[in-house]
Motif scaffolding. Sequence first.
Motif, PDB file in Angstrom:
ATOM      1  N   SER A 195       0.827  -1.209   0.000  1.00 54.09           N
ATOM      2  CA  SER A 195       0.000   0.000   0.000  1.00 54.09           C
ATOM      3  C   SER A 195       0.863   1.261   0.000  1.00 54.09           C
ATOM      4  CB  SER A 195      -0.937   0.003   1.201  1.00 54.09           C
ATOM      5  OG  SER A 195      -0.209   0.236   2.393  1.00 54.09           O
ATOM      6  N   VAL A 201      -2.734   2.275   5.869  1.00 52.81           N
ATOM      7  CA  VAL A 201      -3.895   1.627   5.262  1.00 52.81           C
ATOM      8  C   VAL A 201      -4.845   1.209   6.376  1.00 52.81           C
ATOM      9  CG1 VAL A 201      -2.782  -0.643   5.180  1.00 52.81           C
ATOM     10  CG2 VAL A 201      -4.614  -0.134   3.603  1.00 52.81           C
ATOM     11  N   ALA A 202      -6.138   1.314   6.116  1.00 54.94           N
ATOM     12  CA  ALA A 202      -7.139   0.922   7.098  1.00 54.94           C
ATOM     13  C   ALA A 202      -7.284  -0.594   7.138  1.00 54.94           C
ATOM     14  CB  ALA A 202      -8.477   1.569   6.768  1.00 54.94           C
ATOM     15  N   GLY A 211      -9.929  -2.331   7.415  1.00 58.47           N
ATOM     16  CA  GLY A 211     -11.019  -2.761   6.534  1.00 58.47           C
ATOM     17  C   GLY A 211     -10.574  -2.874   5.085  1.00 58.47           C
ATOM     18  N   ASP A 212      -9.682  -1.983   4.664  1.00 56.13           N
ATOM     19  CA  ASP A 212      -9.160  -2.040   3.295  1.00 56.13           C
ATOM     20  C   ASP A 212      -8.323  -3.293   3.073  1.00 56.13           C
ATOM     21  OD1 ASP A 212     -10.383   0.399   2.738  1.00 56.13           O
ATOM     22  OD2 ASP A 212      -8.585   1.547   3.252  1.00 56.13           O
ATOM     23  N   ILE A 213      -7.571  -3.691   4.099  1.00 51.93           N
ATOM     24  CA  ILE A 213      -6.773  -4.917   4.012  1.00 51.93           C
ATOM     25  C   ILE A 213      -7.702  -6.112   3.845  1.00 51.93           C
ATOM     26  CG2 ILE A 213      -5.194  -6.457   5.241  1.00 51.93           C
ATOM     27  CD1 ILE A 213      -4.112  -3.902   6.659  1.00 51.93           C
ATOM     28  N   LYS A 233     -10.739  -6.195   2.601  1.00 55.13           N
ATOM     29  CA  LYS A 233     -11.318  -6.182   1.251  1.00 55.13           C
ATOM     30  C   LYS A 233     -10.302  -6.651   0.216  1.00 55.13           C
ATOM     31  CE  LYS A 233     -14.551  -2.412   2.021  1.00 55.13           C
ATOM     32  NZ  LYS A 233     -14.818  -0.998   1.754  1.00 55.13           N
ATOM     33  N   GLN A 234      -9.087  -6.131   0.313  1.00 55.75           N
ATOM     34  CA  GLN A 234      -8.035  -6.476  -0.651  1.00 55.75           C
ATOM     35  C   GLN A 234      -7.743  -7.967  -0.648  1.00 55.75           C
ATOM     36  OE1 GLN A 234      -4.357  -4.393   0.101  1.00 55.75           O
ATOM     37  NE2 GLN A 234      -3.229  -5.565  -1.395  1.00 55.75           N
ATOM     38  N   THR A 268     -12.963  -8.928   8.386  1.00 52.65           N
ATOM     39  CA  THR A 268     -12.299  -7.885   9.182  1.00 52.65           C
ATOM     40  C   THR A 268     -11.910  -8.430  10.554  1.00 52.65           C
ATOM     41  OG1 THR A 268     -14.473  -7.053   9.845  1.00 52.65           O
ATOM     42  CG2 THR A 268     -13.386  -5.930   8.014  1.00 52.65           C
ATOM     43  N   SER A 303      -7.496   6.648  12.823  1.00 52.32           N
ATOM     44  CA  SER A 303      -7.562   7.571  11.696  1.00 52.32           C
ATOM     45  C   SER A 303      -7.881   8.973  12.202  1.00 52.32           C
ATOM     46  CB  SER A 303      -8.649   7.110  10.713  1.00 52.32           C
ATOM     47  OG  SER A 303      -8.884   8.105   9.755  1.00 52.32           O
ATOM     48  N   LYS A 325     -12.032   4.077  12.329  1.00 50.68           N
ATOM     49  CA  LYS A 325     -11.046   3.334  11.539  1.00 50.68           C
ATOM     50  C   LYS A 325      -9.691   3.317  12.220  1.00 50.68           C
ATOM     51  CE  LYS A 325     -12.945   3.940   6.939  1.00 50.68           C
ATOM     52  NZ  LYS A 325     -12.649   4.347   5.569  1.00 50.68           N
ATOM     53  N   ASN A 369      -5.745   2.819  11.193  1.00 51.57           N
ATOM     54  CA  ASN A 369      -4.764   2.744  10.114  1.00 51.57           C
ATOM     55  C   ASN A 369      -3.527   2.029  10.623  1.00 51.57           C
ATOM     56  OD1 ASN A 369      -6.324   4.154   8.229  1.00 51.57           O
ATOM     57  ND2 ASN A 369      -5.582   6.119   8.958  1.00 51.57           N
TER      58      ASN A 369
END
Length: 135
Positions: free
Chosen positions: A43, A47-48, A50-52, A54-55, A60, A81, A87, A89
Amino acid sequence: MDRQELTEEYYKALGNIKLRRVSDVLNDNLRGTYVILRAIKRSEKDVAAGDIAKQLGISTARVAVALNMLDQKGYIKKERSHHDARKTNVHITEEGLKILSAWENKIYSELGLLLDRLTQEEAVELLKIIKKLSE
């Protein structure tokens, strides 16, 4: 040879490949920590969590457990965040970069031992086939 016989032959041949050491290395490192560290590093910024998730296509909750363990070991740093307090990060630490590099070196070494059994042409062809199957 019909499709069924070919499938059976592939199955037998794959079962005979001496992948145990590679499998052990991958299993030790891919229980979540390796792939999550790699995702954070890729990234190239905070990075959040939740983004990890999803990726990587995982829950979660599973990411949260792994992140807590990685944080305890000092491989990542977690921070709330500034824009959204809900969130968290994360970013990879120097220690995390070191362990990720060590894991990658070990994986590459084990895979290299397998590839040493092939000619250059065979290795290139195998890579083409694996890429085609992964599409």
